[in-house]
Design a protein around this motif. Structure first.
Motif, mmCIF file in Angstrom:
data_model
loop_
_atom_site.group_PDB
_atom_site.id
_atom_site.type_symbol
_atom_site.label_atom_id
_atom_site.label_comp_id
_atom_site.label_asym_id
_atom_site.label_seq_id
_atom_site.Cartn_x
_atom_site.Cartn_y
_atom_site.Cartn_z
ATOM 1 N N GLU A 1 0.791 -1.186 -0.001
ATOM 2 C CA GLU A 1 -0.008 -0.018 -0.039
ATOM 3 C C GLU A 1 1.054 1.130 0.029
ATOM 4 O OE1 GLU A 1 -3.361 1.868 3.112
ATOM 5 O OE2 GLU A 1 -3.228 -0.323 2.946
ATOM 6 N N PHE A 2 1.948 1.331 0.741
ATOM 7 C CA PHE A 2 2.758 2.455 1.099
ATOM 8 C C PHE A 2 3.550 2.644 -0.372
ATOM 9 C CE2 PHE A 2 7.067 4.268 2.034
ATOM 10 C CZ PHE A 2 6.721 5.317 3.020
ATOM 11 N N ARG A 3 4.006 1.675 -0.832
ATOM 12 C CA ARG A 3 4.888 1.524 -2.342
ATOM 13 C C ARG A 3 3.893 2.151 -3.288
ATOM 14 N NH1 ARG A 3 6.853 -4.145 -3.841
ATOM 15 N NH2 ARG A 3 4.610 -3.997 -4.789
ATOM 16 N N ASP A 4 2.722 1.626 -3.417
ATOM 17 C CA ASP A 4 1.749 2.105 -4.217
ATOM 18 C C ASP A 4 1.441 3.484 -4.260
ATOM 19 O OD1 ASP A 4 1.650 -0.430 -5.553
ATOM 20 O OD2 ASP A 4 -0.301 -0.891 -4.731
ATOM 21 N N GLU A 5 1.393 3.912 -3.001
ATOM 22 C CA GLU A 5 0.983 5.495 -2.724
ATOM 23 C C GLU A 5 2.230 6.173 -2.941
ATOM 24 O OE1 GLU A 5 -1.331 6.054 0.738
ATOM 25 O OE2 GLU A 5 -1.842 8.059 0.033
ATOM 26 N N PHE A 6 3.415 5.987 -2.433
ATOM 27 C CA PHE A 6 4.304 6.853 -2.400
ATOM 28 C C PHE A 6 5.820 6.552 -3.171
ATOM 29 C CE2 PHE A 6 2.179 7.253 1.644
ATOM 30 C CZ PHE A 6 1.730 8.530 1.383
ATOM 31 N N LEU A 7 5.770 5.529 -3.695
ATOM 32 C CA LEU A 7 7.221 4.823 -4.166
ATOM 33 C C LEU A 7 7.149 4.646 -5.627
ATOM 34 C CD1 LEU A 7 8.580 2.736 -1.435
ATOM 35 C CD2 LEU A 7 8.948 5.059 -1.788
ATOM 36 N N ASP A 8 5.767 4.284 -5.950
ATOM 37 C CA ASP A 8 5.702 3.916 -7.642
ATOM 38 C C ASP A 8 5.257 4.970 -8.521
ATOM 39 O OD1 ASP A 8 6.414 1.491 -7.195
ATOM 40 O OD2 ASP A 8 4.426 0.703 -7.017
ATOM 41 N N LEU A 9 5.986 6.030 -8.117
ATOM 42 C CA LEU A 9 5.753 7.406 -8.836
ATOM 43 C C LEU A 9 7.084 8.096 -8.730
ATOM 44 C CD1 LEU A 9 3.371 9.657 -6.559
ATOM 45 C CD2 LEU A 9 4.532 7.526 -5.726
ATOM 46 N N ASP A 10 7.016 9.090 -9.803
ATOM 47 C CA ASP A 10 8.472 9.876 -9.800
ATOM 48 C C ASP A 10 8.501 10.963 -8.685
ATOM 49 O OD1 ASP A 10 6.892 12.002 -10.575
ATOM 50 O OD2 ASP A 10 7.462 11.977 -12.613
ATOM 51 N N GLU A 11 9.596 11.515 -8.545
ATOM 52 C CA GLU A 11 10.092 12.212 -7.405
ATOM 53 C C GLU A 11 8.975 13.759 -7.476
ATOM 54 O OE1 GLU A 11 11.906 11.925 -4.811
ATOM 55 O OE2 GLU A 11 11.994 13.956 -4.150
ATOM 56 N N ALA A 12 8.939 14.138 -8.487
ATOM 57 C CA ALA A 12 7.768 15.206 -8.634
ATOM 58 C C ALA A 12 6.675 14.911 -8.081
ATOM 59 C CB ALA A 12 7.480 15.715 -10.060
ATOM 60 N N GLY A 13 6.039 13.325 -8.554
ATOM 61 C CA GLY A 13 4.846 12.974 -7.950
ATOM 62 C C GLY A 13 4.817 12.808 -6.244
ATOM 63 N N TYR A 14 5.835 12.064 -6.008
ATOM 64 C CA TYR A 14 6.049 11.998 -4.404
ATOM 65 C C TYR A 14 5.698 13.304 -3.709
ATOM 66 C CZ TYR A 14 8.337 11.055 -0.110
ATOM 67 O OH TYR A 14 8.606 10.912 1.325
ATOM 68 N N GLN A 15 6.541 14.482 -4.179
ATOM 69 C CA GLN A 15 6.538 15.644 -3.592
ATOM 70 C C GLN A 15 5.161 16.232 -3.740
ATOM 71 O OE1 GLN A 15 8.833 16.837 -1.847
ATOM 72 N NE2 GLN A 15 10.767 15.721 -2.208
ATOM 73 N N ALA A 16 4.466 16.180 -4.489
ATOM 74 C CA ALA A 16 3.077 16.490 -4.615
ATOM 75 C C ALA A 16 2.264 15.941 -3.703
ATOM 76 C CB ALA A 16 2.573 16.547 -6.104
ATOM 77 N N LYS A 17 2.562 14.590 -3.660
ATOM 78 C CA LYS A 17 1.857 13.844 -2.661
ATOM 79 C C LYS A 17 1.931 14.458 -1.155
ATOM 80 C CE LYS A 17 -0.453 10.060 -4.053
ATOM 81 N NZ LYS A 17 -1.854 9.482 -3.619
ATOM 82 N N VAL A 18 3.273 14.593 -0.986
ATOM 83 C CA VAL A 18 3.745 15.166 0.374
ATOM 84 C C VAL A 18 3.056 16.360 0.660
ATOM 85 C CG1 VAL A 18 5.729 15.802 1.880
ATOM 86 C CG2 VAL A 18 5.739 13.696 0.375
ATOM 87 N N LYS A 19 3.136 17.083 -0.298
ATOM 88 C CA LYS A 19 2.372 18.708 -0.050
ATOM 89 C C LYS A 19 0.985 18.566 0.355
ATOM 90 C CE LYS A 19 4.520 22.533 -2.007
ATOM 91 N NZ LYS A 19 5.030 23.048 -3.010
ATOM 92 N N GLU A 20 0.230 17.710 -0.361
ATOM 93 C CA GLU A 20 -1.292 17.361 -0.299
ATOM 94 C C GLU A 20 -1.327 16.782 1.282
ATOM 95 O OE1 GLU A 20 -3.370 14.115 -2.476
ATOM 96 O OE2 GLU A 20 -2.508 15.051 -4.035
#
Lengths: 293, 267
Positions: free
Chosen positions: A271-290
């Motif tokens: 679940e963690f990998r799908d949500e935060f790791l299987d996306l590029d760095e920009a995608g990760y940072q956008a998630k974190v901001k959210e």
């Protein structure tokens, strides 16, 4: 004269890495880890890695993903969570080989590699189970006699082997585009030593500035990494997330708790990998901001 | 005795007493009660010891009231420290190799010779429970004075033989010989039940654990029952001393949130 422009992306760095390599990672515990580079490794099919670090979630994540075959550490801890559960599970299941050194030994092993000598001597480790359990840790006898009272002896010391790294990954607060870099917190950790211990070193950083601005954004005593020793520079704002990167940001404790819970079950990890790791760095940072909004 | 005197306060004073006589060197307790005890020593009878801020500097408080409370939130921790020396981790290793330091660490296991384990339970190669790793314990114990704090005295902590020797005890030091072990000293093991030192020897003349005092309310039998290794018990075992009113006030100031009671409950 200005140095060459070495700016590159995390994925370009990972493309230079090979399975089986020995990779040193800077920072300390859950502090100033080059997490954007770790995330890029987690997206890759690199495997059989040997990781050298004062370990935190870098080691935990690479054990969890199965990409670390071996680790050489002084400890593995998340600081605010003393034990790194993913590393613990990997050790208890025997899925990762470990060399657990004294923390001071690790400093000497990195220094030895940087100085191109095969070992450095120290007293740390003598009498402990380190040389008993880790058969590659040998001792050396001093050629010089030590006199203590009426006893004269050529002392036996631990010969800490040089930690020669294929690659070092470190995160700094600021760098120019050719790799002259500085940390702005209170501790350089061993980052500059990791850089010198490695054949290739990659520096991720919060900000890239012009070379002639470096000495005004960082005290000269903090300009520890020279471009001569650096292969690539990665602009990675918030790149150390969720570890701390003082004075730019503290640790994201809520996120770290979420990460730590991935040790509990494979479902939690997926679940963690799908949500935060299987996306590029920009995608990760956008998630974190959210999440932080 | 004041009405609110607790076992945790007795422990804080016993920890402080472990640093008594250390003079001008680094007082480096790790963990909440050790920090309270170490800072208590510096605020009272060992004013010349230096203190860590827990991270990257050494502090020289301007006076007893400037010894900061433990566990301050980050801005206050920075604001309340009087910085005397830059001490990043690499410098800490240099300092401890040099030896002017007395550290008090925790111990998941400790034996009668003062061997300490914080690395793993079971076979280290594939442990039943992975712990912290060796951290600085091998280097600390071979280079300078070390003491231990055990908040949960039990036969699982005080064991016949530790599973992994991280911090080295007197038997390991004796094997190394007098030259290699010349900086080795295990001063005290302070627990929630009592205080141990190594001012006794076994049949081979190796320093071995001796019951130095029992905390008020604890009997010698009780402490031996909770101890899984042989210890030397003198004919007369004194009670651990009580804090002075001044010490008690200082403990309350150093730990206003009562974090010591999470390690040693008040009741």
């Amino acid at each position: 004269m200005p140095g060459p422009d070495k700016r590159c992306t995390e994925d370009e760095v990972v493309a230079e890495l090979e399975s089986g390599m020995t990779i040193g990672i800077g920072g300390w515990g859950s502090r100033r880890k080059p997490m954007s580079l770790i995330r890029a490794i987690l997206r890759s099919d690199l495997k059989d890695l040997t990781i050298v670090a004062y370990g935190g979630p870098d080691i935990g994540l690479l054990c969890r993903s199965g990409q670390a075959a071996k680790v050489i550490t002084g400890f593995v801890s998340l600081d605010s969570i003393p034990l790194e559960a993913n590393y613990g599970v990997a050790r208890q299941n025997g899925t990762v080989e470990a060399e657990e050194w004294d923390e001071g030994m690790l400093l000497l092993g990195l220094t030895a590699a940087g100085w191109r000598v095969p070992f450095l001597p120290c007293r740390a480790g003598l009498g402990s189970d380190i040389p008993k359990l880790m058969p590659n840790i040998l001792t050396v006898r001093s050629p010089y006699p030590t006199v203590v009272g009426d006893v004269e002896e050529n002392e036996e010391l631990i010969a800490v082997p040089a930690l020669e790294l294929d690659v070092a990954l470190v995160h700094q607060n600021v760098s120019d585009s050719s790799g002259n870099a500085a940390w702005l917190g209170e501790d350089p950790y061993m980052d500059d030593l990791f850089v010198r211990a490695a054949k290739k070193a990659y520096v991720s950083c919060e900000r890239i500035v012009a070379t002639d601005e470096l000495a005004s954004v960082a005290d000269v005593t903090h300009l520890r990494i020279a471009r001569m020793d650096v292969t690539g520079v990665i602009h990675a704002p918030n790149g150390a997330h969720f570890t701390e990167c003082q004075p730019d940001y503290g640790r994201d404790e809520a996120f770290q708790k979420r990460y730590a819970a991935t040790a509990k079950s494979d479902e939690a990890w997926v679940e963690f990998r799908d949500e935060f790791l299987d996306l590029d760095e920009a995608g990760y940072q956008a998630k974190v901001k959210e999440l932080q909004a | 005795m004041t009405t609110d005197l607790t076992r945790a306060d007795i422990c804080a004073v016993a920890i402080a007493d472990a640093f008594r006589g250390d003079g001008e060197r680094l007082c480096n307790p790790i963990g909440n009660l050790p920090l309270i005890g170490g800072r208590l020593a510096v605020a009272t009878f060992e004013p010349h010891m230096m203190l860590t801020d827990g991270f990257y500097t050494l502090m020289d408080p301007t006076g007893p009231d400037d010894v900061p409370p433990i566990n301050l939130p980050e801005p206050e921790r920075i604001a309340q420290r009087t910085v005397a020396h830059w001490n990043p981790y690499r410098e800490m290793f240099s300092l401890l190799f040099h030896g002017r330091r007395h550290v008090m660490m925790g111990a998941t296991q400790v034996d009668r010779y003062g061997n300490q384990n914080i690395a793993a339970i079971g076979d280290w190669l594939k442990p039943r429970r992975q712990l912290l790793g060796f951290r600085g314990a091998p280097g600390n114990t071979i280079n300078h004075t070390t003491s231990y704090w055990v908040p949960n005295h039990s036969p699982r902590v005080f064991v016949e033989a530790v599973d992994v020797v991280c911090g080295i005890g007197y038997d390991r030091a004796a094997e190394l010989g007098p030259v290699a072990s010349r900086f080795h000293e295990i001063r005290r093991v302070v627990s929630n039940l009592g205080v141990f030192d190594f001012e006794a020897t076994d049949s081979n003349g190796i320093p071995t654990m001796r019951l130095r005092s029992v905390h008020p309310g604890v009997s010698v039998d009780e402490i031996l029952e909770a101890t899984g290794c042989d210890v030397v018990v003198p004919d007369q075992v004194p009670e651990s001393r009580l804090p002075t009113p001044d010490e008690l006030e200082t403990i309350h100031r150093l730990d206003p949130k009562g974090l010591r009671f999470y390690e040693v409950p008040a009741s």
